[in-house]
Design an enzyme around this catalytic site. Structure first.
Site, PDB file in Angstrom:
ATOM      1  N   ASP A 193      -5.827   5.445   9.681  1.00  0.00           N
ATOM      2  CA  ASP A 193      -7.018   5.764   9.457  1.00  0.00           C
ATOM      3  C   ASP A 193      -7.777   4.462   8.598  1.00  0.00           C
ATOM      4  OD1 ASP A 193      -6.787   8.266  10.380  1.00  0.00           O
ATOM      5  OD2 ASP A 193      -6.572   9.314   8.322  1.00  0.00           O
ATOM      6  N   HIS A 205       0.710  -1.219  -0.165  1.00  0.00           N
ATOM      7  CA  HIS A 205       0.110   0.116   0.035  1.00  0.00           C
ATOM      8  C   HIS A 205       0.890   1.251   0.132  1.00  0.00           C
ATOM      9  CE1 HIS A 205      -3.595  -2.184  -0.344  1.00  0.00           C
ATOM     10  NE2 HIS A 205      -4.284  -1.441   0.559  1.00  0.00           N
ATOM     11  N   GLU A 207      -8.535  15.288  13.931  1.00  0.00           N
ATOM     12  CA  GLU A 207      -7.857  15.411  12.665  1.00  0.00           C
ATOM     13  C   GLU A 207      -8.766  16.592  12.146  1.00  0.00           C
ATOM     14  OE1 GLU A 207      -7.996  12.015   9.867  1.00  0.00           O
ATOM     15  OE2 GLU A 207      -6.667  10.808  11.140  1.00  0.00           O
TER      16      GLU A 207
HETATM   17  P1  FAD Z   1       4.220  -1.868   2.250  1.00  0.00           P
HETATM   18  O1  FAD Z   1       3.829  -0.897   1.081  1.00  0.00           O
HETATM   19  O2  FAD Z   1       3.964  -3.370   1.662  1.00  0.00           O
HETATM   20  O3  FAD Z   1       5.698  -1.777   2.553  1.00  0.00           O
HETATM   21  C1  FAD Z   1       6.175  -0.487   3.100  1.00  0.00           C
HETATM   22  C2  FAD Z   1       7.678  -0.529   3.308  1.00  0.00           C
HETATM   23  O4  FAD Z   1       7.991  -1.307   4.483  1.00  0.00           O
HETATM   24  C3  FAD Z   1       8.572  -1.033   2.117  1.00  0.00           C
HETATM   25  O5  FAD Z   1       9.718  -0.472   2.448  1.00  0.00           O
HETATM   26  C4  FAD Z   1       8.589  -2.569   2.818  1.00  0.00           C
HETATM   27  O6  FAD Z   1       9.692  -3.246   2.294  1.00  0.00           O
HETATM   28  C5  FAD Z   1       8.537  -2.289   4.229  1.00  0.00           C
HETATM   29  N1  FAD Z   1       7.891  -3.508   5.015  1.00  0.00           N
HETATM   30  C6  FAD Z   1       6.669  -4.203   4.771  1.00  0.00           C
HETATM   31  N2  FAD Z   1       6.791  -5.068   5.489  1.00  0.00           N
HETATM   32  C7  FAD Z   1       7.929  -5.321   6.628  1.00  0.00           C
HETATM   33  C8  FAD Z   1       8.295  -6.051   7.723  1.00  0.00           C
HETATM   34  N3  FAD Z   1       7.500  -6.904   8.174  1.00  0.00           N
HETATM   35  N4  FAD Z   1       9.302  -5.846   8.013  1.00  0.00           N
HETATM   36  C9  FAD Z   1      10.153  -4.679   7.548  1.00  0.00           C
HETATM   37  N5  FAD Z   1       9.686  -3.870   6.434  1.00  0.00           N
HETATM   38  C10 FAD Z   1       8.618  -4.162   6.019  1.00  0.00           C
HETATM   39  N6  FAD Z   1      -0.434   5.853   6.869  1.00  0.00           N
HETATM   40  C11 FAD Z   1      -0.437   6.241   8.025  1.00  0.00           C
HETATM   41  O7  FAD Z   1       0.460   6.330   8.946  1.00  0.00           O
HETATM   42  N7  FAD Z   1      -1.920   6.642   8.609  1.00  0.00           N
HETATM   43  C12 FAD Z   1      -2.840   6.532   7.774  1.00  0.00           C
HETATM   44  O8  FAD Z   1      -3.947   6.680   8.109  1.00  0.00           O
HETATM   45  C13 FAD Z   1      -2.678   5.728   6.425  1.00  0.00           C
HETATM   46  N8  FAD Z   1      -3.947   5.571   5.738  1.00  0.00           N
HETATM   47  C14 FAD Z   1      -3.484   4.925   4.645  1.00  0.00           C
HETATM   48  C15 FAD Z   1      -4.734   4.738   3.858  1.00  0.00           C
HETATM   49  C16 FAD Z   1      -4.395   4.090   2.602  1.00  0.00           C
HETATM   50  C17 FAD Z   1      -5.834   3.580   1.696  1.00  0.00           C
HETATM   51  C18 FAD Z   1      -3.291   3.536   1.993  1.00  0.00           C
HETATM   52  C19 FAD Z   1      -3.091   3.092   0.896  1.00  0.00           C
HETATM   53  C20 FAD Z   1      -2.121   3.853   2.905  1.00  0.00           C
HETATM   54  C21 FAD Z   1      -2.305   4.526   4.082  1.00  0.00           C
HETATM   55  N9  FAD Z   1      -1.206   4.855   4.969  1.00  0.00           N
HETATM   56  C22 FAD Z   1      -1.104   5.407   6.264  1.00  0.00           C
HETATM   57  C23 FAD Z   1       0.114   4.696   4.626  1.00  0.00           C
HETATM   58  C24 FAD Z   1       0.676   3.349   5.056  1.00  0.00           C
HETATM   59  O9  FAD Z   1       0.768   3.160   6.400  1.00  0.00           O
HETATM   60  C25 FAD Z   1       1.970   2.894   4.217  1.00  0.00           C
HETATM   61  O10 FAD Z   1       1.814   3.117   2.787  1.00  0.00           O
HETATM   62  C26 FAD Z   1       2.538   1.396   4.622  1.00  0.00           C
HETATM   63  O11 FAD Z   1       3.712   1.176   4.387  1.00  0.00           O
HETATM   64  C27 FAD Z   1       1.607   0.343   4.124  1.00  0.00           C
HETATM   65  O12 FAD Z   1       1.623  -0.747   4.791  1.00  0.00           O
HETATM   66  P2  FAD Z   1       1.885  -2.148   3.880  1.00  0.00           P
HETATM   67  O13 FAD Z   1       1.677  -3.353   4.623  1.00  0.00           O
HETATM   68  O14 FAD Z   1       1.194  -1.984   2.768  1.00  0.00           O
HETATM   69  O15 FAD Z   1       3.540  -1.721   3.619  1.00  0.00           O
END
Ligand code: FAD
Length: 523
Positions: A164, A97, A274
């Site tokens: 969120d 994400h 917020e």
């Molecule tokens: P990924 O996109 O899969 O990974 C992100 C990074 O973390 C990459 O560098 C990856 O290599 C690393 N990573 C993933 N898993 C691990 C692990 N287990 N150990 C070490 N590194 C790892 N963020 C907020 O803070 N607040 C919000 O309210 C918020 N709302 C969002 C709403 C939406 C609809 C979306 C799409 C994103 C939102 N985000 C928010 C952003 C979100 O927190 C970050 O994009 C987060 O990285 C997404 O988590 P993911 O599991 O998809 O990570």
């Protein structure tokens, strides 16, 4: 950002293809020697899935996708890269994400953490376990926050700090910070971690906390996946409230809006705060939450026509079933006395705690059903010092955004207290005691995301030209100079030292574009 738009001459393309193929063959040979080759995939479907993310703008194809069945599998994979003459890049992918390719690994291996989640579920050894005294929950880094919520609430407890949107992985948000309306009071999610199990860039499985291997612990929190893969996080818990009084107030005056926001975050009376912008370009209810009653849309629209931009303050107070609503209402009434909002535009709802925290999900499902979830998302998320937020409002909200007239997605704006963050963590935030987060959460078409990208760049240029000391959250930098500026001299030095200590061969999370750029000087 626009890797997919470069036009190479044919012979360059050919050369690139040969190098890429050679890289993939080397990676495959290295992996075949380990006891993990049966968990590797390189079919088109698996590769396609991990070479895109929520941003849908950057696309990087890995050589392989790894489906771990255990933490040992992850350790073996990293060890095999670490001990190779030519190490290959490895990126953990939580939910993908991110919006700028941060979880991708061109020609390397993407670890699909969702596979570990599925495996644990299949075996019935869930990755979420609540402590018998209800003080903490142990969660696999691959788990989703929505599952953490459901599991903990069932036990009458819950974490205090959220994002969120809850369909994000624990490892993914802890690699950034994990912020939401609770952060002003409880800190970001990274401030609520007690202990972690991680696999470092050397393949070592280590437990760390404030007391034990503390350098590694602080490095990982907000560490952009650079030091280790998080395989377990121990998160602190509080008794779970049952209900939420959820309120919105409208402002036409930004200084009154921020003054009230800042006053409210300085006291511990609310649980969530917020703010968003309301403008004519977008609908009155955005996809993230439909709050305003249809009967009031015309009234609100005419206010927007009059003031051009409205600022919407969003507040919540948690409570329990047994508490008297009358007392609660009285308490809130006193709290909101003397506020500078527009009279007659106060809205409230009472919802369950789970419904409140999972409020973004219904909007996601609607967009999915309309095929609008997987469009490009040229997002820009910023942290802005409190002393410069007025200048940001006039130059960006009332300047750039207005002039370009393209912003239709949600624009978030709310303050947080720096005291709730720990500077030993890798996350980089402004120096002032109070700072704002501003999120331009754009959705675009496939043919016009560049317009939003250009707007984002103009905003960053405006800040730089006017000395506004912004930090990007979920940052998308690509040069050494940009990353150095992001962290500041001291923090960058520590970040580099930690990289050398925990991932010296620069294996992990290359998609962040911090250490895989050959021009980066490490010492
Ligand atoms: P990924 O996109 O899969 O990974 C992100 C990074 O973390 C990459 O560098 C990856 O290599 C690393 N990573 C993933 N898993 C691990 C692990 N287990 N150990 C070490 N590194 C790892 N963020 C907020 O803070 N607040 C919000 O309210 C918020 N709302 C969002 C709403 C939406 C609809 C979306 C799409 C994103 C939102 N985000 C928010 C952003 C979100 O927190 C970050 O994009 C987060 O990285 C997404 O988590 P993911 O599991 O998809 O990570």
């Amino acid at each position: 950002m626009a890797q997919n738009t470069f036009q190479f001459p044919t012979y360059f393309k050919l050369l690139l293809m040969i190098i890429t193929t050679l890289g993939k063959i080397v990676t495959s040979l290295q992996l075949a020697e380990e006891n993990i080759s049966d968990k590797l995939r390189n079919d088109a479907k698996s590769l396609w899935k991990v070479s895109r993310d929520y941003g849908n703008i950057v696309h990087e194809v890995p050589a392989m996708v790894f489906h771990p069945a255990s933490v040992d599998d992850i350790a073996n994979l990293i060890k095999s890269s670490y001990s190779s003459p030519v190490p290959f890049a490895i990126a953990a992918r939580g939910q993908g994400h991110s919006t700028g390719g941060q979880a991708m690994a061109r020609d390397g291996v993407v670890v699909d953490m969702a596979a570990l989640r599925r495996e644990r579920k299949k075996k019935g050894v869930g990755g979420i376990s609540v402590d018998v005294c209800g003080e903490y929950v142990d969660v696999g880094g691959e788990q989703l926050w929505i599952d953490v919520l459901n599991e903990t609430v069932e036990n009458g407890v819950a974490p205090v700090s959220w994002t969120d949107y809850l369909y994000l992985s624990v490892g993914g948000t802890l690699s950034n910070a994990g912020i939401s309306g609770q952060s002003f009071r409880y800190g970001p999610q990274i401030s609520n971690v007690l202990e972690m199990d991680v696999v470092t860039g050397k393949g070592d499985l280590i437990t760390c906390s404030k007391q034990k291997n503390s350098e590694l612990f602080y490095a990982i929190l907000g560490g952009l996946g650079q030091f280790a893969v998080i395989t377990r996080a121990r998160i602190s818990l509080h008794p779970a409230p049952t209900k939420v009084k959820w309120m919105r107030l409208l402002y036409s005056d930004f200084s009154a809006f921020t003054r009230d926001q800042e006053r409210l975050i300085s006291i511990k009376a609310l649980d969530y705060l917020e703010g968003t912008l309301l403008m004519h370009q977008g609908p009155i209810n955005n996809w993230r939450s439909s709050f305003f009653p249809l009967s009031d849309h015309l009234r609100i629209a005419s206010l927007i026509t009059k003031h051009k931009i409205l600022y919407c303050l969003e507040l919540s107070k948690y409570y329990y079933h047994h508490q008297s609503q009358q007392n609660l209402n009285k308490e809130i009434e006193e709290l909101l006395e003397g506020m500078g909002n527009i009279p007659g535009f106060y809205y409230e709802k009472h919802v369950s705690y789970v419904e409140f925290l999972n409020r973004v999900r219904s909007g996601e499902l609607l967009l999915q059903s309309q095929g609008l979830w997987e469009v490009p998302h040229p997002w820009l998320n910023l942290f802005i010092p409190k002393s410069q937020i007025m200048q940001f409002n006039s130059g960006v909200f009332r300047g750039i955004i207005f002039k370009r007239n393209i912003t239709t997605g949600p624009v978030l704006v709310y303050p947080m207290n720096r005291s709730k963050w720990d500077d030993r963590m890798s996350a980089s935030i402004p120096d002032e005691d109070v700072f704002y987060t501003v999120g331009f959460l754009h959705s675009s078409g496939f043919d016009n995301w560049n317009e939003f990208d250009a707007q984002n760049k103009e905003i960053l240029k405006f800040c730089s030209d006017n000395g506004i000391k912004v930090k990007q959250y979920l940052a998308q930098h690509s040069t050494q100079e940009e990353w150095k500026n992001h962290f500041g001299d001291n923090k960058w030095k520590v970040f580099v030292e930690r990289k050398n200590q925990f991932d010296p061969r620069m294996i992990l999370s290359p998609g962040q574009k911090i250490f895989n750029n050959s021009s980066i000087v490490l010492y």
